[in-house]
Scaffold this motif. Structure first.
Motif, PDB file in Angstrom:
ATOM      1  N   ASP A 113     -69.895  78.924 -41.901  1.00 23.31           N
ATOM      2  CA  ASP A 113     -70.766  79.454 -40.857  1.00 23.31           C
ATOM      3  C   ASP A 113     -70.052  80.465 -39.959  1.00 23.31           C
ATOM      4  O   ASP A 113     -69.744  80.168 -38.806  1.00 23.31           O
ATOM      5  N   PRO A 116     -72.637  85.349 -36.212  1.00 20.66           N
ATOM      6  CA  PRO A 116     -73.648  86.318 -36.675  1.00 20.66           C
ATOM      7  C   PRO A 116     -73.175  87.767 -36.560  1.00 20.66           C
ATOM      8  O   PRO A 116     -72.223  88.064 -35.829  1.00 20.66           O
ATOM      9  N   ASP A 117     -73.876  88.658 -37.284  1.00 24.60           N
ATOM     10  CA  ASP A 117     -73.536  90.092 -37.285  1.00 24.60           C
ATOM     11  C   ASP A 117     -73.483  90.690 -35.878  1.00 24.60           C
ATOM     12  O   ASP A 117     -72.801  91.679 -35.648  1.00 24.60           O
TER      13      ASP A 117
END
Ligand code: ZN
Ligand code: ZN
Length: 289
Positions: A113, A116-117
């Motif tokens: 995980d 995020p971008d």
């Protein structure tokens, strides 16, 4: 008690954000930026992966050519063979890319995980935060002027600068200072250095300063600075779409929405001054009577 303290702190942060427009720090992004700050040109050059990709997957620099995961504390060697040995070098680069995910311990969150971008972009601020942040940053630049060049959007930047100075109170600020803030630079006045919060690059403003009231060399012989090009190659502020121009776009949208609000306020005040019979006609036409 600890939980209560944490909750109280959280509540205070939310209250600050809601009522004072003070930016509320995102702890995930803050720890990402902290890891990113451990990378520099001395310990990370010539590698096939950029620092943001490594920091995004939990890695910070432990020592030269060794990374450490901040969560599972695993180490990862990033020594590479010489690029002149084409095949071994290519294989080692590809192994390094996959080890960024697989070298974590089995239960480490970063193994499956990564962040995020959005962490690869500049900080996204609300309009209120943006206005407040720019105002705060500009205060340090009082009476500072530098020779600069930007390669695109100069007209748009000048338009936004004029509007910002007219709308918000920030005295004695020059266009060049506004451009430095808009392109991601904080001014450390005591050291006369500019610093980026993302790529952590620092550089001296002094060679580019325009000194008032002194006999200076002509502008054509003095160095000019490219504020965007001063960031590290991989810095989020340099990104074509989502770098500094996304902040310019947000300011343009803010300007537009403010002028819409002004127009509608004006319309309603004109309407308020109409005689009662005219108001009734207007309501009738609008279907509200
Ligand atoms: Zn890990
Ligand atoms: Zn930068």
């Amino acid at each position: 008690m600890q939980t209560l303290d944490r909750k109280r702190k959280l509540d205070q942060n939310i209250i600050r954000k809601l009522y004072h427009g003070v930016p509320c720090k995102d702890p995930t992004r803050e720890s990402f930026l902290k890891r990113l700050k451990t990378y520099n040109v001395f310990n990370w050059s010539g590698k096939p992966v950029d620092p943001p990709q490594c920091a995004r997957q939990g890695w910070e620099i432990a020592e030269k050519d060794v990374l450490k995961c901040v969560m599972c504390h695993q180490f990862l060697s990033v020594t590479l063979p010489s690029p002149s040995k084409h095949l071994p070098y290519k294989e080692a680069c590809s192994k390094l890319r996959s080890r960024l995910a697989s070298a974590h311990s089995k239960f480490c969150l970063y193994s499956t995980d990564p962040l995020p971008d959005s962490v690869l972009e500049i900080d996204h601020l609300s309009n209120m935060e943006l206005q407040d942040t720019i105002q705060q940053q500009l205060l340090a630049f009082k009476n500072i002027e530098v020779l600069y060049h930007i390669t695109s959007s100069k007209e748009e930047v000048i338009e936004i600068f004029d509007w910002f100075m007219e709308t918000f109170t920030v005295p004695d600020i020059n266009l060049s200072s506004f451009i430095l803030v808009l392109t991601g630079w904080n001014f450390l006045k005591d050291d006369m250095l500019l610093q980026c919060d993302y790529c952590n690059r620092k550089w001296s403003i002094e060679p580019y300063l325009i000194q008032k009231n002194t006999v200076e060399k002509s502008d054509s012989t003095r160095p000019t600075v490219d504020p965007v090009g001063q960031h590290q190659r991989w810095c989020a502020w340099r990104a074509e779409e989502r770098g500094w121009k996304s902040r310019l776009l947000q300011l343009q949208q803010l300007k537009e929405s403010r002028s819409r609000e002004k127009r509608s306020r004006l319309n309603s005040s004109v309407c308020g001054s109409l005689p009662d019979n005219m108001k009734a006609v207007r309501k009738l036409l609008n279907g509200t009577l």
